[in-house]
Motif scaffolding. Structure first.
Motif, PDB file in Angstrom:
ATOM      1  N   GLU A 185       0.796  -1.218   0.000  1.00  0.00           N
ATOM      2  CA  GLU A 185       0.000   0.000   0.000  1.00  0.00           C
ATOM      3  C   GLU A 185       0.835   1.278   0.000  1.00  0.00           C
ATOM      4  N   PRO A 186       1.905   1.362   0.805  1.00  0.00           N
ATOM      5  CA  PRO A 186       2.704   2.601   0.757  1.00  0.00           C
ATOM      6  C   PRO A 186       3.302   2.859  -0.622  1.00  0.00           C
TER       7      PRO A 186
ATOM      8  N   SER B  39      -9.952  -4.288   5.617  1.00  0.00           N
ATOM      9  CA  SER B  39      -8.592  -4.699   5.964  1.00  0.00           C
ATOM     10  C   SER B  39      -7.875  -5.339   4.782  1.00  0.00           C
ATOM     11  N   THR B  40      -8.604  -5.724   3.758  1.00  0.00           N
ATOM     12  CA  THR B  40      -8.007  -6.360   2.602  1.00  0.00           C
ATOM     13  C   THR B  40      -7.336  -5.312   1.726  1.00  0.00           C
TER      14      THR B  40
ATOM     15  N   ALA C  44      -6.933  -0.919  -2.327  1.00  0.00           N
ATOM     16  CA  ALA C  44      -6.268  -0.427  -3.528  1.00  0.00           C
ATOM     17  C   ALA C  44      -7.271  -0.188  -4.644  1.00  0.00           C
ATOM     18  N   LEU C  45      -8.232  -1.100  -4.800  1.00  0.00           N
ATOM     19  CA  LEU C  45      -9.225  -0.958  -5.854  1.00  0.00           C
ATOM     20  C   LEU C  45     -10.080   0.289  -5.637  1.00  0.00           C
TER      21      LEU C  45
END
Length: 490
Positions: A14-15, A345-346, A351-352
């Motif tokens: 994610e970062p 949490s996924t 991201a989507l």
């Protein structure tokens, strides 16, 4: 036997996604803005010439048309002074033609617009949004069609937007030091120097600090802003001869006399309607996410609402007036997206969602080239279907060509265009008379070149043409001096 070691945690992507999303959006936004700065010679509204470029040209080169605001003193000299500084830099670099110094000025404003999108990211982070949510919110500003369209234009709204969003992000950061608070308040003070209406955000900063019961910080910020108010007044004293002269004349004309109504009026629903026409996806997504952010960022939402309502209450409206609010709106959307992401949490789902918000901005950028004046809320009753790009651009480019003619001693624009809707001496760049279509006729001998329509290219030699307009050299040597020529904009 010793217990087996726990399985290694899967590293989070994610970062990296947040960083990449922000960098791609800023890079693409910068490319689109700079490209527009270097290819579009048109006008949205005369202010982008006669409130900035033309007075700056007078400061640097010694001549230019003078709008009523710089006769009566309704504007201060901060913005023209800033633009004049950029023109001086261009001149030092050898960029002495309009294509050179205007390209540098508009290019700098384009970069300023890109930096403003980064400021939205920082403001969302100030209000607790995770990097991914803040980056997605910034995409709406970096790629939105309306911010892209306005970005390269040398207007006070564009110049003030970056100091507004950076000032708030620095001053309102949790645990901000005294020095940071001073820097943030100073940026807001600078914004007011560039555009008086951004004083709303100065009041907002003090109100937020008071609501947080940060009385010491509020007093300090008030002192810093008071110092900038003195600088504002001092600039007017040095240039107009009276303290706060420009603010007084401007407010008297626009608030008390409602002088702006002479350029058209619109109902309070104007801004909502135009934003939905010009960038529906971005407006709806940003509004929806902002509603989700109300509980977490009520103070930021209050600033957005206050700025919007005060402008909606004024009879005369133009979409550009909201530009200083856009980065706050995008930051609020980032905070709202953060509220949504915290329920998941996924990483793939998070991201989507972020990429979906960014895609809305990207889609708006793809439609930016199709904007019409009607979609921008401009000239709605006269030419709403006309492209918003390069309006008067052909005339401005011919002005530049005309200014480079060695035998030029006077020019008339015979095409039915008011001088206010042309680039003036900022594009012409020649210290000789420039007449509009209601000026003297060809037989006066006061000019030896005309910019006209193809059907009127008799009586001389065609020098250049551009999209239906012709630069014509008349069949006469020299010009008769015009002692009555006025540098005042008609």
């Amino acid at each position: 036997m010793p217990p087996a070691p726990p399985p290694p945690e899967t590293p989070s992507f994610e970062p990296y996604l947040a960083r990449g999303l922000l960098l791609v959006a800023l890079a693409l936004g910068a490319i689109l803005r700079v490209r527009l700065a270097l290819t579009d010679d048109g006008l949205y509204w005369p202010d982008e010439i006669y409130q900035s470029l033309e007075p700056a040209h007078r400061l640097v080169f010694g001549y230019g048309l003078v709008a009523w605001e710089f006769i009566d003193g309704a504007r201060n000299w901060a913005l023209p002074g800033l633009v004049a500084g950029l023109m001086e830099v261009a001149r030092a670099l050898g960029l002495n033609t309009p294509g050179g110094y205007l390209g540098l000025v508009k290019g700098c404003f384009a970069v300023l617009g890109t930096a403003t999108a980064w400021g939205s990211y920082r403001l969302a982070r100030t209000y607790g949004a995770v990097p991914l949510a803040a980056a997605a919110g910034a995409c709406l500003l970096a790629l939105g069609s309306v911010p892209l369209y306005f970005a390269p234009r040398a207007m006070s709204e564009n110049a003030s937007a970056l100091p507004v969003v950076l000032g708030l992000s620095i001053a309102l950061a949790p645990g901000a030091s005294r020095r940071a608070l001073g820097v943030g308040a100073s940026l807001l003070g600078l914004a007011v120097m560039l555009r008086l209406q951004t004083g709303i955000f100065c009041v907002g900063l003090l109100a937020i600090l008071a609501a947080r019961r940060q009385w010491k910080e509020a007093r300090f910020a008030l002192g810093v802003l008071a110092g900038w108010a003195v600088l504002f007044g001092l600039l007017d004293r040095l240039t107009w001869g009276e303290w706060f002269h420009s603010a007084r004349v401007y407010l008297e004309f626009n608030v008390i006399r409602q002088g702006g109504s002479g350029w058209g009026t619109a109902p309070p629903s104007y801004y909502t309607r135009v934003l939905l026409k010009s960038m529906m996806g971005v407006s709806l997504v940003a509004t929806g996410l902002s509603l989700l952010a109300l509980r977490r960022a009520w103070s930021l939402a209050a600033l957005v609402v206050a700025f919007y309502v005060l402008h909606a209450a004024q009879p005369h409206k133009e979409l550009r007036f909201l530009i200083p609010m856009f980065p706050l709106f995008a930051a609020l959307a980032g905070v709202g997206l953060d509220v949504v992401l915290r329920d998941w949490s996924t990483e793939r789902v998070r991201a989507l969602m972020a990429l979906s918000v960014a895609a809305v901005g990207l889609g708006s950028a793809g439609l930016a080239s199709q904007l019409t004046f009607g979609e921008l809320g401009q000239y709605e009753s006269t030419r709403p279907q006309v492209s918003a790009y390069d309006d008067s651009g052909p005339i401005n480019r011919l002005l530049e060509v005309a200014g480079q003619r060695e035998d030029m001693c006077g020019l008339k624009i015979e095409a039915p265009a008011h001088l206010a809707w042309t680039g003036g001496y900022s594009y012409f760049h020649r210290r000789v008379p420039l007449y509009w279509y209601q000026g003297p006729d060809r037989g006066s001998g006061l000019f030896n070149y005309v910019i006209t329509l193809p059907q009127f290219r008799f009586g001389g030699e065609e020098v250049a043409q551009d999209n239906g307009f012709v630069l014509l050299r008349l069949s006469r040597p020299g010009c008769t001096p015009d002692p009555a020529y006025s540098w005042r904009l008609p």
